[in-house]
Design a protein around this motif. Sequence first.
Motif, short mmCIF file in Angstrom:
data_model
loop_
_atom_site.label_atom_id
_atom_site.label_comp_id
_atom_site.label_asym_id
_atom_site.label_seq_id
_atom_site.Cartn_x
_atom_site.Cartn_y
_atom_site.Cartn_z
N PHE A 162 0.77 -1.25 0.00
CA PHE A 162 0.00 0.00 0.00
C PHE A 162 0.81 1.31 0.00
N PRO A 163 1.98 1.36 0.65
CA PRO A 163 2.65 2.68 0.63
C PRO A 163 2.95 3.19 -0.78
N GLN A 164 3.31 2.27 -1.69
CA GLN A 164 3.71 2.77 -3.01
C GLN A 164 2.77 2.33 -4.13
N LEU A 165 1.61 1.78 -3.77
CA LEU A 165 0.71 1.22 -4.78
C LEU A 165 0.21 2.25 -5.78
N VAL A 166 -0.20 3.41 -5.31
CA VAL A 166 -0.91 4.32 -6.22
C VAL A 166 -0.02 5.40 -6.87
N ALA A 167 1.16 5.62 -6.33
CA ALA A 167 2.00 6.65 -6.97
C ALA A 167 3.49 6.35 -6.84
N GLY A 168 3.81 5.08 -6.71
CA GLY A 168 5.20 4.68 -6.71
C GLY A 168 5.95 4.97 -5.41
N PRO A 169 7.24 4.80 -5.38
CA PRO A 169 8.14 4.45 -6.49
C PRO A 169 7.78 3.09 -7.11
N ILE A 170 8.07 2.97 -8.42
CA ILE A 170 7.83 1.71 -9.12
C ILE A 170 8.96 0.77 -8.75
N GLU A 171 8.65 -0.20 -7.92
CA GLU A 171 9.70 -1.08 -7.40
C GLU A 171 10.02 -2.20 -8.38
N ARG A 172 11.20 -2.80 -8.20
CA ARG A 172 11.60 -3.96 -9.00
C ARG A 172 11.52 -5.20 -8.13
N ALA A 173 11.11 -6.30 -8.78
CA ALA A 173 11.00 -7.57 -8.06
C ALA A 173 12.34 -7.98 -7.46
N GLN A 174 13.41 -7.69 -8.19
CA GLN A 174 14.75 -8.07 -7.74
C GLN A 174 15.07 -7.55 -6.35
#
Lengths: 473, 355
Positions: A162-174
């Motif tokens: 939830f912290p970054q769901l709607v406006a990022g940061p766009i995280e990487r799976a790695q």
Amino acid sequence: MLFNSLDFLIFFAIVGLGYALTKRWLKVQNLWLLVASAFFYGYWDWRFLFLVGSTIVVVHIAAKRLVKSDSEKVRKRWVAGAVVFNLVVLGFFKYFNFFAESGAAVLRALGLNPGPVTLEIILPVGISFYTFQALSYVIDVYREDVEPTPSILDLALYVLFFPQLVAGPIERAQTFLPQILSPRKLDWAQVQLGLSLIVGGYFKKIVIADNLAKVANPIFDNYADYHGLEVLAGVVAFTIQIYGDFSAYSDIARGIAKLLGFELMVNFKLPYFALNPSDFWLRWHISLSSWLRDYLYIPLGGNRGGRFGTQRNLMITMLLGGLWHGASWNFVIWGFYHGLILALYRVFDRSPEHLDPWSGRYNPVRIIAKMLLMLCFTLLGWIIFRSRTLDQLWGVLSHLGFGYTGRAGKLWTQVGVFGVPLLITQVVQYVRRDLAVFTRLPGVVQGLAYGFMILAIVVLGVREPVEFIYFQF
Amino acid sequence: MSKYNKQLPEETPAPSRARKVLVTVVVTLVAAVGFNFLLGALLRRYTTNLGYYLIAKKWDLLEAREEPVDWLILGDSSCNQGVRPDVILRDRGETALNLCSTAQQLVVEGAWQLQHYIDRHGPPRKGVIVVHVYDVWPTNGGGHGGQGNRPPIHHGMSMVPLRWGFWKTYEPVLRLKPEQEREMAIQRYVPGYAQSSTVRKWILKPQSSMRALKGRQIDATGYMRVDKAKPDNVVRDTRGHINFVRRHKFSVSKLNRLGFEAIVDIASQHGVPVSLALSPLDEALARDPFFSSYMRQVRSKLKALCNRADHVKCLLMDRPASFPAAQMENSDHVTHPVAKRYTQRLMGAVTEETP
């Protein structure tokens, strides 16, 4: 649920309590976070959950198939299928009306009457952010940079966190999936930084950005009534507002994540101190610019195709990056503009001074002049970004100038009062080359500063919660 | 990428321990509360909101008063700048304290001030004088008078330095809704939130804030001196009053009736005479036929209030004290030289009619 609302503060208090109570059981804790994240997202509109759910299911199935298959042809089909599915969903919800309208306009120009073409489509909040995050997962699995997670719940938490769901940061799976899969340890340094980011983020949003929005909005919306320095005040106000607004969201998101034991990537590195367009994109919305670099620019050929190929790839990347921000021509023009100045920069100025400008090898006056020049280019870009029509864009540009009026003095006072605290902070961070510079102060001094900022939020903050600008993207 | 770029800042937090985090959190909370009260103290002294300022200032004067007085003057802002205790002292050798604040506080605040004064000093030796503009009487607060919208009374009550809940023990007892109490609590304990427009003015318009603050000259007797006449403002204001009286019938609101009855009762318990007077008025307003007709209703209703007890008299009702626009700030607020004449007329009427 907006970060700057009472609802969110109550929500986060409950989530934090549940999170602390479940700390001995990783899976339960992750499940709690997942439920909380789904609630957070469903709070806008519960129907959005089905959409994000379909994204998660599709990339999960595709990732599993990618691992199981030895055939490159089959693997390519799965990754392409997952990418196409996600882009079709994104395209439909975000761009259908835009392209339909634009197509209809072309037909009308040719003398045809296409009839009504648009649909009543609600844009799901954060769709551009979580779609890109999901895409990076499936592409990384395809590239074998990431092991697919066995549990769809872990993947769901990666997408929905939830912290970054709607406006990022766009995280990487790695970087993010390993944090989900292993127990989080409380790191007091990160907690300290988290507090600083949260309080500073709210201050930037509610005091700085929202107050400057009150300066910028009337000027952009009624540009014909403003002239000279008044319009310039509006442009500068928007320049500070958009940075304050967006970076505040990232800061609050990262601060909350830190309190929960997660690390999200730094999304802004003092972008208005950039020396050239290339430097700017190393500092502004870094999670998007690096995503575009890794999943679009480099696959297109990057700078391996000679001068023309590089310029073409840059332009395509920036055009699509512009379009990512919204289904509107101003964003396309903004992307084109940034593509153009990047291309021109690469032709006319290949000096690597931005890599180490204060090493003593370069003239400081030249460095500062270039910084100011790049800031002017950035201001021009924000005029394009903020203008909803070409008329508005031209109107704002044609009214811009240096003519002084009494009203300009009042507007600049507001820009100064709300902009200078940010400027001072950033100068300190720039000089020290340290974004976490305030964590080096004694706890008492930090507490005094945060106490002051909280009071400023209460007293000077804009009362009605104002949505973050990047929510619309 | 950043490892090649020596200019890009990094984010490396300083080492920390639980103790430092705890200190930061505690100091943050304490500092927020401390700064809040510091701001509250500044706002009490330097608020640019004249209404809040008058309420705070008059209660502070009441609290600071060490000697009893002969006359206690209660009322609204027309009285605040219209009744001069120094003139009373010079002409009659009698002391007076002007506690008049603002119309927002209705007649109710006067009753609380009287009670508080008597608790501290005993009854005023000569009497109590209540002065209000006619258009204060019909409202229960929060509505409009002749001069437009007024904030509700509970906003101003946040500036009264009596202990929380005083409105439940002082007469007249007010029954506030829970949301009004909540609002008042915020106004009282987070004054910066309630008076954010003043703080903004301090920061964004420091010069005009300074001018507004300098313009206030309240002496130790509670009188606020205003020197600058604003004839244009008077003309505009008078037009508003005439429109108001053409559209409304006069009445005495419930809160004002309760407030005045409380003043009468408290005074009665201590054998103190009460005089109720109308504020000064613009001559043009006083001459207006619609206003004259309206004034008949005013006289009738207010005299009915005065007739409830022997020790209460109505003053300046039949022939309101009126002055030229060139000597006034608005239709019912006089400038310093006229305040002397109004005070002399008022005190002359008191002497003539004191039972």
